[in-house]
Design a protein around this motif. Sequence first.
Motif, PDB file in Angstrom:
ATOM      1  N   LEU A  25      -4.889 -22.683  -9.773  1.00 54.01           N
ATOM      2  CA  LEU A  25      -4.334 -23.990 -10.685  1.00 54.01           C
ATOM      3  C   LEU A  25      -3.136 -23.826 -11.415  1.00 54.01           C
ATOM      4  O   LEU A  25      -2.747 -25.115 -10.911  1.00 54.01           O
ATOM      5  N   ALA A  26      -2.779 -22.977 -11.094  1.00 50.23           N
ATOM      6  CA  ALA A  26      -1.654 -22.547 -11.264  1.00 50.23           C
ATOM      7  C   ALA A  26      -0.579 -21.735 -10.951  1.00 50.23           C
ATOM      8  O   ALA A  26      -1.857 -19.726 -10.410  1.00 50.23           O
ATOM      9  N   VAL A  27       0.515 -21.203 -10.731  1.00 50.13           N
ATOM     10  CA  VAL A  27       1.354 -20.187  -9.714  1.00 50.13           C
ATOM     11  C   VAL A  27       2.323 -19.500 -10.858  1.00 50.13           C
ATOM     12  O   VAL A  27       2.629 -20.195 -11.595  1.00 50.13           O
ATOM     13  N   ARG A  28       2.404 -18.780 -11.352  1.00 52.58           N
ATOM     14  CA  ARG A  28       3.428 -18.170 -12.029  1.00 52.58           C
ATOM     15  C   ARG A  28       4.128 -16.917 -11.019  1.00 52.58           C
ATOM     16  O   ARG A  28       4.187 -16.194 -10.706  1.00 52.58           O
ATOM     17  N   TYR A  29       5.493 -18.139 -11.193  1.00 48.48           N
ATOM     18  CA  TYR A  29       7.046 -17.046 -10.053  1.00 48.48           C
ATOM     19  C   TYR A  29       7.804 -17.293 -10.352  1.00 48.48           C
ATOM     20  O   TYR A  29       8.240 -18.535 -11.484  1.00 48.48           O
ATOM     21  N   ASP A  30       8.125 -16.261 -10.762  1.00 51.90           N
ATOM     22  CA  ASP A  30       9.795 -15.900 -11.000  1.00 51.90           C
ATOM     23  C   ASP A  30       9.618 -17.089 -12.763  1.00 51.90           C
ATOM     24  O   ASP A  30      10.974 -17.134 -13.042  1.00 51.90           O
ATOM     25  N   GLY A  31       8.820 -16.323 -13.676  1.00 56.06           N
ATOM     26  CA  GLY A  31       9.078 -16.157 -14.276  1.00 56.06           C
ATOM     27  C   GLY A  31       8.378 -17.609 -15.396  1.00 56.06           C
ATOM     28  O   GLY A  31       8.654 -18.610 -16.346  1.00 56.06           O
ATOM     29  N   ARG A  32       8.183 -18.666 -14.715  1.00 52.69           N
ATOM     30  CA  ARG A  32       8.345 -19.983 -14.636  1.00 52.69           C
ATOM     31  C   ARG A  32       6.094 -20.888 -14.184  1.00 52.69           C
ATOM     32  O   ARG A  32       5.557 -19.583 -12.921  1.00 52.69           O
ATOM     33  N   VAL A  33       5.810 -21.282 -14.620  1.00 52.16           N
ATOM     34  CA  VAL A  33       4.498 -21.960 -14.166  1.00 52.16           C
ATOM     35  C   VAL A  33       4.321 -23.049 -13.934  1.00 52.16           C
ATOM     36  O   VAL A  33       4.446 -24.375 -13.546  1.00 52.16           O
ATOM     37  N   TRP A  34       3.843 -22.772 -11.867  1.00 51.21           N
ATOM     38  CA  TRP A  34       3.698 -23.569 -11.399  1.00 51.21           C
ATOM     39  C   TRP A  34       2.688 -24.453 -10.993  1.00 51.21           C
ATOM     40  O   TRP A  34       1.863 -23.120 -10.662  1.00 51.21           O
ATOM     41  N   ALA A  35       2.529 -25.794 -11.664  1.00 49.67           N
ATOM     42  CA  ALA A  35       1.267 -26.383 -11.716  1.00 49.67           C
ATOM     43  C   ALA A  35       0.522 -26.364 -10.156  1.00 49.67           C
ATOM     44  O   ALA A  35       1.627 -27.633  -8.949  1.00 49.67           O
ATOM     45  N   VAL A  36      -0.875 -26.566  -9.895  1.00 48.59           N
ATOM     46  CA  VAL A  36      -0.622 -26.639  -8.181  1.00 48.59           C
ATOM     47  C   VAL A  36      -1.049 -28.580  -8.167  1.00 48.59           C
ATOM     48  O   VAL A  36      -1.588 -29.130  -9.131  1.00 48.59           O
TER      49      VAL A  36
END
Length: 103
Positions: A25-36
């Motif tokens: 549903l979402a990926v947390r990478y580099d301090g940010r949340v990326w929505a699928v």
Amino acid sequence: MTATVSEKTLDAPVDIRFTAAGSPLAVRYDGRVWAVAAEPLHWFTRDSWWKTQRTVPVGVGNVVDIEYWRVQVRLGSNSPLRTFELRRDPLSKQWLLEAIIDN
């Protein structure tokens, strides 16, 4: 005019939030949340156990299947799509961002 694809290999640890059905549903990478933002692609490959010579106790379970997800993600509704390739190795609970593919 030709389209180019840029790929950056990372192997960076990420956190993934999954739906009840088991899709990202979402990926947390580099301090940010990326929505699928699109239907993800899911597959498995086999570890080259004969090369790694990984030994495990009898009864541990599956030690050769490497799990992958390819997801298109974005930071907000107006941000461009990016493609993340995610990997989880056998015997690991940690997901890795293997690559970012920009179209």
